[in-house]
Design a protein around this motif. Structure first.
Motif, mmCIF file in Angstrom:
data_model
loop_
_atom_site.group_PDB
_atom_site.id
_atom_site.type_symbol
_atom_site.label_atom_id
_atom_site.label_comp_id
_atom_site.label_asym_id
_atom_site.label_seq_id
_atom_site.Cartn_x
_atom_site.Cartn_y
_atom_site.Cartn_z
ATOM 1 N N SER A 88 6.894 56.787 -36.285
ATOM 2 C CA SER A 88 6.247 56.333 -35.063
ATOM 3 C C SER A 88 5.189 57.345 -34.655
ATOM 4 O O SER A 88 5.453 58.552 -34.652
ATOM 5 C CB SER A 88 7.269 56.161 -33.933
ATOM 6 O OG SER A 88 6.606 55.792 -32.733
ATOM 7 N N LEU A 89 3.987 56.865 -34.333
ATOM 8 C CA LEU A 89 2.930 57.780 -33.898
ATOM 9 C C LEU A 89 3.259 58.425 -32.560
ATOM 10 O O LEU A 89 3.031 59.617 -32.361
ATOM 11 C CB LEU A 89 1.593 57.032 -33.798
ATOM 12 C CG LEU A 89 0.930 56.649 -35.123
ATOM 13 C CD1 LEU A 89 -0.269 55.755 -34.873
ATOM 14 C CD2 LEU A 89 0.509 57.903 -35.891
ATOM 15 N N ASP A 90 3.788 57.640 -31.632
ATOM 16 C CA ASP A 90 4.076 58.202 -30.310
ATOM 17 C C ASP A 90 5.254 57.530 -29.615
ATOM 18 O O ASP A 90 5.432 57.677 -28.405
ATOM 19 C CB ASP A 90 2.836 58.138 -29.412
ATOM 20 C CG ASP A 90 2.324 56.709 -29.195
ATOM 21 O OD1 ASP A 90 3.019 55.751 -29.608
ATOM 22 O OD2 ASP A 90 1.231 56.551 -28.611
ATOM 23 N N GLU A 135 -0.027 63.873 -22.590
ATOM 24 C CA GLU A 135 -0.152 62.921 -23.688
ATOM 25 C C GLU A 135 -1.527 62.273 -23.579
ATOM 26 O O GLU A 135 -1.835 61.572 -22.612
ATOM 27 C CB GLU A 135 0.960 61.875 -23.623
ATOM 28 C CG GLU A 135 2.337 62.465 -23.901
ATOM 29 C CD GLU A 135 3.403 61.404 -24.080
ATOM 30 O OE1 GLU A 135 3.111 60.221 -23.787
ATOM 31 O OE2 GLU A 135 4.506 61.743 -24.518
ATOM 32 N N VAL A 136 -2.366 62.530 -24.576
ATOM 33 C CA VAL A 136 -3.779 62.170 -24.521
ATOM 34 C C VAL A 136 -4.073 61.058 -25.526
ATOM 35 O O VAL A 136 -3.686 61.158 -26.696
ATOM 36 C CB VAL A 136 -4.650 63.403 -24.833
ATOM 37 C CG1 VAL A 136 -6.119 63.037 -24.875
ATOM 38 C CG2 VAL A 136 -4.390 64.505 -23.801
ATOM 39 N N VAL A 152 -0.804 67.274 -26.082
ATOM 40 C CA VAL A 152 -1.802 68.353 -26.111
ATOM 41 C C VAL A 152 -1.294 69.530 -25.277
ATOM 42 O O VAL A 152 -1.205 69.441 -24.047
ATOM 43 C CB VAL A 152 -3.156 67.850 -25.579
ATOM 44 C CG1 VAL A 152 -4.147 69.007 -25.454
ATOM 45 C CG2 VAL A 152 -3.711 66.770 -26.493
ATOM 46 N N PRO A 153 -0.950 70.654 -25.941
ATOM 47 C CA PRO A 153 -0.415 71.802 -25.211
ATOM 48 C C PRO A 153 -1.482 72.761 -24.702
ATOM 49 O O PRO A 153 -1.177 73.653 -23.908
ATOM 50 C CB PRO A 153 0.449 72.496 -26.263
ATOM 51 C CG PRO A 153 -0.299 72.247 -27.538
ATOM 52 C CD PRO A 153 -0.902 70.872 -27.404
ATOM 53 N N GLY A 154 -2.736 72.633 -25.184
ATOM 54 C CA GLY A 154 -3.764 73.567 -24.753
ATOM 55 C C GLY A 154 -4.953 73.568 -25.699
ATOM 56 O O GLY A 154 -5.174 72.611 -26.455
ATOM 57 N N THR A 155 -5.702 74.667 -25.672
ATOM 58 C CA THR A 155 -6.927 74.788 -26.460
ATOM 59 C C THR A 155 -6.950 76.122 -27.205
ATOM 60 O O THR A 155 -6.210 77.051 -26.869
ATOM 61 C CB THR A 155 -8.169 74.700 -25.568
ATOM 62 O OG1 THR A 155 -8.087 75.711 -24.554
ATOM 63 C CG2 THR A 155 -8.289 73.331 -24.914
ATOM 64 N N VAL A 156 -7.826 76.187 -28.214
ATOM 65 C CA VAL A 156 -8.054 77.419 -28.959
ATOM 66 C C VAL A 156 -9.532 77.787 -28.859
ATOM 67 O O VAL A 156 -10.405 76.934 -29.052
ATOM 68 C CB VAL A 156 -7.649 77.258 -30.434
ATOM 69 C CG1 VAL A 156 -8.253 78.358 -31.298
ATOM 70 C CG2 VAL A 156 -6.136 77.293 -30.566
ATOM 71 N N ASP A 157 -9.805 79.061 -28.539
ATOM 72 C CA ASP A 157 -11.167 79.583 -28.500
ATOM 73 C C ASP A 157 -11.385 80.504 -29.692
ATOM 74 O O ASP A 157 -10.531 81.349 -30.006
ATOM 75 C CB ASP A 157 -11.401 80.366 -27.202
ATOM 76 C CG ASP A 157 -11.474 79.460 -25.992
ATOM 77 O OD1 ASP A 157 -12.557 78.940 -25.715
ATOM 78 O OD2 ASP A 157 -10.425 79.277 -25.322
#
Length: 257
Positions: A88-90, A135-136, A152-157
Protein backbone atom coordinates in the motif's frame (compact mmCIF):
# COMPACT_ATOMS: atom_id res chain seq x y z
CA UNK A 1 32.63 5.69 4.16
CA UNK A 2 35.33 5.14 1.58
CA UNK A 3 35.64 3.40 -1.75
CA UNK A 4 35.90 -0.12 -0.27
CA UNK A 5 32.66 0.24 1.68
CA UNK A 6 31.00 1.72 -1.40
CA UNK A 7 32.11 -1.26 -3.50
CA UNK A 8 30.54 -3.62 -0.98
CA UNK A 9 27.33 -1.57 -1.12
CA UNK A 10 27.29 -1.84 -4.93
CA UNK A 11 27.68 -5.61 -4.80
CA UNK A 12 24.85 -5.90 -2.29
CA UNK A 13 22.64 -3.73 -4.50
CA UNK A 14 23.29 -6.01 -7.50
CA UNK A 15 22.39 -9.08 -5.46
CA UNK A 16 19.24 -7.49 -4.05
CA UNK A 17 17.72 -6.30 -7.32
CA UNK A 18 18.54 -9.59 -9.08
CA UNK A 19 17.17 -11.76 -6.28
CA UNK A 20 13.70 -13.27 -5.99
CA UNK A 21 11.61 -11.61 -4.85
CA UNK A 22 13.52 -8.50 -5.97
CA UNK A 23 13.01 -5.50 -8.21
CA UNK A 24 13.69 -7.32 -11.49
CA UNK A 25 11.35 -10.18 -10.62
CA UNK A 26 8.20 -8.06 -10.18
CA UNK A 27 5.92 -8.83 -13.15
CA UNK A 28 2.42 -7.71 -12.12
CA UNK A 29 0.28 -5.92 -9.58
CA UNK A 30 -3.40 -6.52 -8.85
CA UNK A 31 -5.51 -3.75 -7.27
CA UNK A 32 -7.63 -5.45 -4.63
CA UNK A 33 -10.84 -4.28 -3.00
CA UNK A 34 -13.73 -5.78 -1.09
CA UNK A 35 -14.55 -8.33 -3.79
CA UNK A 36 -12.26 -11.37 -4.31
CA UNK A 37 -9.79 -11.00 -7.19
CA UNK A 38 -8.61 -14.19 -8.92
CA UNK A 39 -4.84 -14.73 -8.94
CA UNK A 40 -3.93 -15.73 -12.49
CA UNK A 41 -0.57 -17.32 -11.69
CA UNK A 42 -1.84 -19.95 -9.22
CA UNK A 43 -5.29 -21.23 -8.24
CA UNK A 44 -6.63 -18.89 -5.61
CA UNK A 45 -7.99 -15.42 -4.95
CA UNK A 46 -7.30 -12.42 -2.78
CA UNK A 47 -9.54 -9.89 -1.07
CA UNK A 48 -8.94 -6.78 1.01
CA UNK A 49 -9.03 -7.45 4.73
CA UNK A 50 -11.95 -5.93 6.60
CA UNK A 51 -9.43 -3.85 8.55
CA UNK A 52 -8.41 -2.15 5.30
CA UNK A 53 -4.63 -2.30 5.40
CA UNK A 54 -3.98 -5.90 4.43
CA UNK A 55 -5.00 -8.67 2.05
CA UNK A 56 -6.28 -12.16 2.66
CA UNK A 57 -4.94 -14.64 0.09
CA UNK A 58 -6.92 -17.88 -0.17
CA UNK A 59 -5.58 -20.90 -2.03
CA UNK A 60 -7.69 -23.35 -4.01
CA UNK A 61 -7.58 -25.81 -1.10
CA UNK A 62 -9.18 -23.22 1.19
CA UNK A 63 -6.10 -22.32 3.24
CA UNK A 64 -5.71 -18.60 3.83
CA UNK A 65 -2.81 -16.26 4.57
CA UNK A 66 -3.10 -12.67 5.75
CA UNK A 67 -0.59 -10.32 4.09
CA UNK A 68 0.21 -7.02 5.79
CA UNK A 69 0.16 -4.02 3.46
CA UNK A 70 3.13 -2.17 4.93
CA UNK A 71 5.48 -1.98 1.97
CA UNK A 72 8.89 -3.49 2.59
CA UNK A 73 7.65 -4.99 5.88
CA UNK A 74 4.91 -6.94 4.09
CA UNK A 75 4.77 -10.68 4.60
CA UNK A 76 5.47 -12.63 1.41
CA UNK A 77 4.19 -16.04 0.39
CA UNK A 78 5.76 -18.47 -2.09
CA UNK A 79 3.84 -20.80 -4.40
CA UNK A 80 5.69 -22.76 -7.13
CA UNK A 81 7.77 -20.17 -9.04
CA UNK A 82 5.65 -17.26 -7.81
CA UNK A 83 6.00 -14.91 -4.85
CA UNK A 84 3.23 -12.63 -3.61
CA UNK A 85 3.09 -9.68 -1.24
CA UNK A 86 0.64 -6.95 -0.27
CA UNK A 87 1.64 -3.33 -0.77
CA UNK A 88 0.00 0.00 0.00
CA UNK A 89 1.37 3.43 -0.91
CA UNK A 90 -0.30 5.16 2.02
CA UNK A 91 -2.99 2.86 3.40
CA UNK A 92 -5.75 4.19 1.14
CA UNK A 93 -5.69 1.15 -1.13
CA UNK A 94 -3.82 -2.14 -1.34
CA UNK A 95 -2.42 -4.15 -4.23
CA UNK A 96 -1.07 -7.67 -4.58
CA UNK A 97 2.43 -7.70 -6.07
CA UNK A 98 3.44 -10.73 -8.12
CA UNK A 99 7.08 -11.82 -8.49
CA UNK A 100 8.27 -14.49 -10.94
CA UNK A 101 11.43 -16.55 -10.47
CA UNK A 102 11.54 -16.82 -14.29
CA UNK A 103 10.89 -13.13 -15.05
CA UNK A 104 12.45 -12.15 -18.41
CA UNK A 105 14.08 -9.11 -16.82
CA UNK A 106 16.24 -11.37 -14.64
CA UNK A 107 17.82 -13.01 -17.69
CA UNK A 108 18.21 -9.64 -19.45
CA UNK A 109 19.94 -7.94 -16.51
CA UNK A 110 23.52 -6.92 -17.25
CA UNK A 111 24.15 -4.98 -14.04
CA UNK A 112 23.82 -1.37 -12.99
CA UNK A 113 25.80 1.41 -14.64
CA UNK A 114 27.46 3.66 -12.06
CA UNK A 115 29.85 6.54 -11.88
CA UNK A 116 33.12 5.75 -10.11
CA UNK A 117 33.33 6.54 -6.42
CA UNK A 118 34.41 10.13 -5.81
CA UNK A 119 35.06 11.49 -2.32
CA UNK A 120 34.07 14.96 -3.53
CA UNK A 121 30.44 13.83 -3.61
CA UNK A 122 30.44 13.19 0.14
CA UNK A 123 28.99 16.50 1.28
CA UNK A 124 28.14 18.17 4.58
CA UNK A 125 24.40 18.59 4.99
CA UNK A 126 21.88 19.62 7.63
CA UNK A 127 18.56 17.91 8.31
CA UNK A 128 15.96 20.34 9.66
CA UNK A 129 12.84 18.77 11.18
CA UNK A 130 9.37 20.02 10.32
CA UNK A 131 7.16 21.17 13.23
CA UNK A 132 5.16 17.99 12.62
CA UNK A 133 5.45 14.99 10.30
CA UNK A 134 2.89 15.93 7.67
CA UNK A 135 1.34 13.65 5.06
CA UNK A 136 1.90 15.46 1.77
CA UNK A 137 0.28 14.66 -1.62
CA UNK A 138 2.95 13.36 -3.98
CA UNK A 139 3.42 12.54 -7.66
CA UNK A 140 4.17 8.98 -8.82
CA UNK A 141 5.44 7.27 -11.95
CA UNK A 142 2.07 5.52 -12.21
CA UNK A 143 -0.03 8.62 -12.87
CA UNK A 144 -3.21 7.13 -11.40
CA UNK A 145 -1.40 7.10 -8.05
CA UNK A 146 -0.77 10.88 -8.04
CA UNK A 147 -2.13 12.41 -4.86
CA UNK A 148 -1.24 9.50 -2.60
CA UNK A 149 0.58 10.83 0.40
CA UNK A 150 4.14 10.61 1.66
CA UNK A 151 5.09 11.35 5.25
CA UNK A 152 7.47 14.34 5.30
CA UNK A 153 9.63 14.73 8.43
CA UNK A 154 11.62 17.77 7.27
CA UNK A 155 14.17 19.09 4.79
CA UNK A 156 17.87 18.75 3.96
CA UNK A 157 20.14 21.71 3.15
CA UNK A 158 23.36 21.29 1.17
CA UNK A 159 25.68 23.34 -1.02
CA UNK A 160 26.34 22.37 -4.65
CA UNK A 161 28.42 24.50 -7.03
CA UNK A 162 28.30 27.38 -4.57
CA UNK A 163 24.50 27.36 -4.34
CA UNK A 164 22.40 26.42 -1.33
CA UNK A 165 19.64 23.88 -1.95
CA UNK A 166 16.81 22.80 0.34
CA UNK A 167 15.32 19.41 -0.52
CA UNK A 168 12.21 17.73 0.84
CA UNK A 169 12.62 14.35 2.57
CA UNK A 170 10.02 11.60 2.83
CA UNK A 171 9.83 8.56 5.10
CA UNK A 172 9.90 4.98 3.86
CA UNK A 173 8.65 3.43 7.08
CA UNK A 174 11.02 5.12 9.52
CA UNK A 175 13.86 5.65 7.01
CA UNK A 176 14.41 9.17 5.62
CA UNK A 177 14.79 9.18 1.84
CA UNK A 178 15.46 11.79 -0.84
CA UNK A 179 14.09 11.44 -4.34
CA UNK A 180 15.86 13.91 -6.61
CA UNK A 181 16.55 14.81 -10.21
CA UNK A 182 19.57 16.68 -11.56
CA UNK A 183 21.09 17.87 -14.83
CA UNK A 184 21.94 14.26 -15.81
CA UNK A 185 18.35 13.01 -15.40
CA UNK A 186 16.90 11.64 -18.61
CA UNK A 187 20.22 11.76 -20.48
CA UNK A 188 23.05 10.28 -18.44
CA UNK A 189 20.90 8.87 -15.66
CA UNK A 190 17.45 7.39 -15.17
CA UNK A 191 14.33 9.48 -15.65
CA UNK A 192 12.50 10.63 -13.55
CA UNK A 193 15.16 10.58 -10.83
CA UNK A 194 17.07 8.69 -8.18
CA UNK A 195 16.78 7.88 -4.49
CA UNK A 196 19.17 8.41 -1.60
CA UNK A 197 18.79 6.99 1.91
CA UNK A 198 19.96 9.52 4.47
CA UNK A 199 22.34 8.50 7.23
CA UNK A 200 20.52 10.57 9.84
CA UNK A 201 17.88 9.97 12.50
CA UNK A 202 15.18 12.67 12.36
CA UNK A 203 14.70 14.34 15.70
CA UNK A 204 13.33 17.55 17.20
CA UNK A 205 16.39 19.70 16.36
CA UNK A 206 18.53 20.26 13.23
CA UNK A 207 21.25 17.62 12.72
CA UNK A 208 24.48 17.89 10.71
CA UNK A 209 25.54 14.76 8.79
CA UNK A 210 27.40 13.57 5.70
CA UNK A 211 25.33 13.12 2.57
CA UNK A 212 27.02 10.60 0.28
CA UNK A 213 25.76 11.05 -3.28
CA UNK A 214 27.91 8.08 -4.35
CA UNK A 215 25.07 6.02 -2.87
CA UNK A 216 22.32 7.56 -4.99
CA UNK A 217 20.41 4.59 -6.37
CA UNK A 218 17.81 3.71 -8.97
CA UNK A 219 14.20 3.48 -7.80
CA UNK A 220 12.39 0.15 -8.16
CA UNK A 221 10.52 1.38 -11.25
CA UNK A 222 13.85 1.45 -13.13
CA UNK A 223 13.77 -2.36 -12.99
CA UNK A 224 10.06 -3.10 -13.50
CA UNK A 225 7.13 -1.09 -14.86
CA UNK A 226 4.91 -2.80 -12.29
CA UNK A 227 6.24 -0.48 -9.57
CA UNK A 228 4.81 2.94 -8.79
CA UNK A 229 7.59 5.21 -7.50
CA UNK A 230 7.51 8.72 -6.04
CA UNK A 231 8.91 11.35 -8.41
CA UNK A 232 11.01 14.38 -7.41
CA UNK A 233 8.94 17.41 -6.41
CA UNK A 234 10.02 20.70 -8.03
CA UNK A 235 12.25 21.71 -5.09
CA UNK A 236 14.19 18.44 -5.45
CA UNK A 237 15.13 19.01 -9.11
CA UNK A 238 18.71 20.22 -9.01
CA UNK A 239 20.20 22.36 -11.83
CA UNK A 240 23.60 20.73 -11.12
CA UNK A 241 24.91 17.55 -12.80
CA UNK A 242 25.31 14.98 -10.03
CA UNK A 243 27.67 12.46 -11.62
CA UNK A 244 27.69 10.10 -8.66
CA UNK A 245 25.92 6.89 -7.77
CA UNK A 246 23.81 4.68 -10.00
CA UNK A 247 22.97 5.81 -13.52
CA UNK A 248 20.69 3.25 -15.17
CA UNK A 249 20.10 -0.47 -15.70
CA UNK A 250 22.52 -2.13 -18.09
CA UNK A 251 20.98 -4.82 -20.31
CA UNK A 252 23.01 -7.82 -21.37
CA UNK A 253 25.25 -7.02 -24.30
CA UNK A 254 27.59 -4.07 -24.97
CA UNK A 255 27.72 -1.37 -22.30
CA UNK A 256 25.95 1.84 -23.21
CA UNK A 257 28.12 4.92 -23.71
Amino acid sequence: MGADAWQGWCEERDRAVAGVPGNLALVAFLPVGAEPVPVEQVPGATVRDAGGGALVWTAADGTSVRLAGSGQQARRIHRERWWFEAFSLDGRDVELRVYDESAPALAAFGGIERWDFDERWVLPAVFTPAPAVDEVPWGFTRVVDDGHRKRVPGTVDLDLDGMRHRLTVFLDGTTPVLVFADATTGTESYRPGRFLVLDVTPGPVPVSFELDLNRAFLPPCAFSDAYSCPVPPPQNRLPVAVRAGERRVRPTGPTSA
